[in-house]
Design a protein around this motif. Structure first.
Motif, mmCIF file in Angstrom:
data_model
loop_
_atom_site.group_PDB
_atom_site.id
_atom_site.type_symbol
_atom_site.label_atom_id
_atom_site.label_comp_id
_atom_site.label_asym_id
_atom_site.label_seq_id
_atom_site.Cartn_x
_atom_site.Cartn_y
_atom_site.Cartn_z
ATOM 1 N N LEU A 22 17.284 10.864 -10.963
ATOM 2 C CA LEU A 22 16.702 10.999 -9.632
ATOM 3 C C LEU A 22 17.677 11.799 -8.783
ATOM 4 O O LEU A 22 18.817 11.380 -8.592
ATOM 5 C CB LEU A 22 16.457 9.620 -9.025
ATOM 6 N N ILE A 23 17.234 12.973 -8.336
ATOM 7 C CA ILE A 23 18.093 13.755 -7.450
ATOM 8 C C ILE A 23 18.280 12.948 -6.183
ATOM 9 O O ILE A 23 17.335 12.349 -5.674
ATOM 10 C CB ILE A 23 17.470 15.139 -7.157
ATOM 11 N N ARG A 24 19.493 12.904 -5.696
ATOM 12 C CA ARG A 24 19.864 12.075 -4.545
ATOM 13 C C ARG A 24 18.745 12.046 -3.508
ATOM 14 O O ARG A 24 18.344 13.077 -2.990
ATOM 15 C CB ARG A 24 21.123 12.650 -3.916
ATOM 16 N N PRO A 25 18.218 10.847 -3.208
ATOM 17 C CA PRO A 25 17.147 10.759 -2.202
ATOM 18 C C PRO A 25 17.617 11.322 -0.863
ATOM 19 O O PRO A 25 18.744 11.103 -0.447
ATOM 20 C CB PRO A 25 16.874 9.260 -2.088
ATOM 21 N N MET A 26 16.743 12.079 -0.226
ATOM 22 C CA MET A 26 17.082 12.720 1.022
ATOM 23 C C MET A 26 16.332 12.048 2.168
ATOM 24 O O MET A 26 15.109 12.143 2.241
ATOM 25 C CB MET A 26 16.707 14.208 0.986
ATOM 26 N N PRO A 27 17.037 11.351 3.061
ATOM 27 C CA PRO A 27 16.339 10.725 4.187
ATOM 28 C C PRO A 27 15.942 11.759 5.230
ATOM 29 O O PRO A 27 16.672 12.711 5.487
ATOM 30 C CB PRO A 27 17.373 9.751 4.754
ATOM 31 N N LEU A 28 14.768 11.574 5.804
ATOM 32 C CA LEU A 28 14.308 12.403 6.910
ATOM 33 C C LEU A 28 14.375 11.557 8.171
ATOM 34 O O LEU A 28 14.371 10.336 8.105
ATOM 35 C CB LEU A 28 12.873 12.869 6.663
ATOM 36 N N VAL B 221 7.662 14.714 -7.559
ATOM 37 C CA VAL B 221 8.229 14.886 -6.232
ATOM 38 C C VAL B 221 7.365 14.071 -5.279
ATOM 39 O O VAL B 221 6.147 14.181 -5.313
ATOM 40 C CB VAL B 221 8.226 16.368 -5.793
ATOM 41 N N TRP B 222 7.995 13.220 -4.451
ATOM 42 C CA TRP B 222 7.188 12.465 -3.506
ATOM 43 C C TRP B 222 7.972 12.156 -2.244
ATOM 44 O O TRP B 222 9.187 12.156 -2.234
ATOM 45 C CB TRP B 222 6.626 11.193 -4.128
ATOM 46 N N ILE B 223 7.213 11.951 -1.170
ATOM 47 C CA ILE B 223 7.773 11.533 0.108
ATOM 48 C C ILE B 223 7.298 10.111 0.351
ATOM 49 O O ILE B 223 6.100 9.845 0.368
ATOM 50 C CB ILE B 223 7.329 12.455 1.254
ATOM 51 N N ASP B 224 8.242 9.203 0.503
ATOM 52 C CA ASP B 224 7.924 7.796 0.737
ATOM 53 C C ASP B 224 8.087 7.514 2.226
ATOM 54 O O ASP B 224 9.160 7.720 2.782
ATOM 55 C CB ASP B 224 8.861 6.915 -0.093
ATOM 56 N N HIS B 225 7.014 7.084 2.861
ATOM 57 C CA HIS B 225 7.027 6.764 4.289
ATOM 58 C C HIS B 225 6.735 5.278 4.425
ATOM 59 O O HIS B 225 5.603 4.845 4.233
ATOM 60 C CB HIS B 225 5.970 7.598 5.017
ATOM 61 N N SER B 226 7.757 4.491 4.709
ATOM 62 C CA SER B 226 7.565 3.045 4.828
ATOM 63 C C SER B 226 7.855 2.604 6.258
ATOM 64 O O SER B 226 8.800 3.067 6.891
ATOM 65 C CB SER B 226 8.467 2.303 3.847
ATOM 66 N N ILE B 227 7.025 1.691 6.751
ATOM 67 C CA ILE B 227 7.152 1.175 8.111
ATOM 68 C C ILE B 227 7.196 -0.346 8.045
ATOM 69 O O ILE B 227 6.365 -0.957 7.375
ATOM 70 C CB ILE B 227 5.965 1.621 8.986
ATOM 71 N N VAL B 228 8.154 -0.941 8.736
ATOM 72 C CA VAL B 228 8.231 -2.391 8.853
ATOM 73 C C VAL B 228 7.654 -2.744 10.215
ATOM 74 O O VAL B 228 8.207 -2.376 11.259
ATOM 75 C CB VAL B 228 9.684 -2.900 8.722
ATOM 76 N N ALA C 28 11.271 2.415 10.607
ATOM 77 C CA ALA C 28 10.509 3.376 9.806
ATOM 78 C C ALA C 28 11.507 4.147 8.958
ATOM 79 O O ALA C 28 12.627 4.421 9.390
ATOM 80 C CB ALA C 28 9.722 4.327 10.695
ATOM 81 N N LYS C 29 11.102 4.490 7.749
ATOM 82 C CA LYS C 29 11.997 5.196 6.828
ATOM 83 C C LYS C 29 11.166 6.224 6.071
ATOM 84 O O LYS C 29 10.138 5.880 5.481
ATOM 85 C CB LYS C 29 12.624 4.198 5.868
ATOM 86 N N ILE C 30 11.604 7.476 6.099
ATOM 87 C CA ILE C 30 10.935 8.552 5.374
ATOM 88 C C ILE C 30 11.963 9.164 4.435
ATOM 89 O O ILE C 30 13.031 9.594 4.868
ATOM 90 C CB ILE C 30 10.383 9.625 6.327
ATOM 91 N N THR C 31 11.644 9.182 3.143
ATOM 92 C CA THR C 31 12.596 9.658 2.142
ATOM 93 C C THR C 31 11.899 10.582 1.159
ATOM 94 O O THR C 31 10.794 10.293 0.708
ATOM 95 C CB THR C 31 13.216 8.478 1.377
ATOM 96 N N LEU C 32 12.555 11.693 0.827
ATOM 97 C CA LEU C 32 12.058 12.626 -0.184
ATOM 98 C C LEU C 32 12.737 12.304 -1.507
ATOM 99 O O LEU C 32 13.960 12.161 -1.566
ATOM 100 C CB LEU C 32 12.379 14.066 0.215
ATOM 101 N N TYR C 33 11.945 12.176 -2.564
ATOM 102 C CA TYR C 33 12.471 11.897 -3.898
ATOM 103 C C TYR C 33 12.073 13.026 -4.845
ATOM 104 O O TYR C 33 10.950 13.522 -4.779
ATOM 105 C CB TYR C 33 11.892 10.590 -4.454
ATOM 106 N N VAL C 34 12.983 13.393 -5.737
ATOM 107 C CA VAL C 34 12.701 14.346 -6.812
ATOM 108 C C VAL C 34 13.179 13.689 -8.104
ATOM 109 O O VAL C 34 14.363 13.435 -8.274
ATOM 110 C CB VAL C 34 13.422 15.696 -6.595
ATOM 111 N N LEU C 35 12.226 13.403 -9.000
ATOM 112 C CA LEU C 35 12.523 12.755 -10.269
ATOM 113 C C LEU C 35 12.429 13.791 -11.385
ATOM 114 O O LEU C 35 11.413 14.477 -11.526
ATOM 115 C CB LEU C 35 11.532 11.615 -10.537
#
Length: 193
Positions: free
Chosen positions: A158-164, A126-133, A145-152
């Motif tokens: 991969l359970i559907r990525p959930m954008p925050l 389980v991870w939260i990806d926080h990427s900034i351009v 900026a993009k923040i996405t929760l992933y559950v593998l």
């Protein structure tokens, strides 16, 4: 500003709060006004081939073409409203681990309903990806900026990525809470746990 945090107020479960619960309809109502102009413009723009056919081949007058533009814009608004409502009911607000003492299951909480519990033995990561351009100029705000929760899952699914919501979400408190607990260890430089 929403703060991604760990909630231990319920003695039976541990919740990773991704978004404070305001309900899916309130969430959709907050998002809808900001997208009205864009959805009207997109609907009108996507109808361009119809307007060209109406003007060139069917020789319709400007009144009928403007009526078609209005109809296309209204259809774009209705479609976007349904997309916003669908997203509001699909957005994950909490990641629930239970029982609290030694979690065995993970449940995704979406608004007012919860998904089926998934055994933690089936979850690989389980991870939260926080990427900034960043902007090419150092004095400007970030471009995006993009923040996405992933559950593998262990089966590779991969359970559907959930954008925050990126501009209103702060993941720093969660990161600090996880670093303070020895059983969670970061993997790589992307902040995965």
């Amino acid at each position: 500003m929403d703060i991604v945090r760990i909630d231990r107020s319920n003695p039976d479960v541990v919740d990773v709060v991704l978004r404070e619960e305001v309900g899916p309809l309130v969430s959709a109502a907050e998002r809808w006004p900001g997208e009205v102009i864009g959805s009207l413009a997109a609907g009108a723009l996507y109808g361009t081939p119809v307007y060209v056919v109406m003007a060139v081949i069917l020789s319709q007058g400007p009144g009928r073409i403007w009526a078609a533009v209005g109809i296309a814009a209204a259809v774009g608004l209705v479609v976007n409203t349904f997309v916003i409502l669908y997203g509001a009911f699909r957005n994950v607000t909490r990641l629930r681990l239970s029982p609290a003492a030694a979690p065995e299951t993970m449940t995704l909480v979406r608004g007012s309903r919860t998904d089926r519990p998934t055994p933690l033995t089936d979850v690989q990561q389980v991870w939260i990806d926080h990427s900034i351009v960043e902007s090419y100029r150092s004095d400007r705000k970030p471009v995006s900026a993009k923040i996405t929760l992933y559950v593998l899952l262990k089966n590779g699914r991969l359970i559907r990525p959930m954008p925050l919501l990126p501009w209103t979400t702060d993941t720093t408190p969660l990161h600090q809470q996880l670093l303070d607990r020895p059983q969670y260890r970061p993997i790589g430089q992307r902040g995965r746990f």
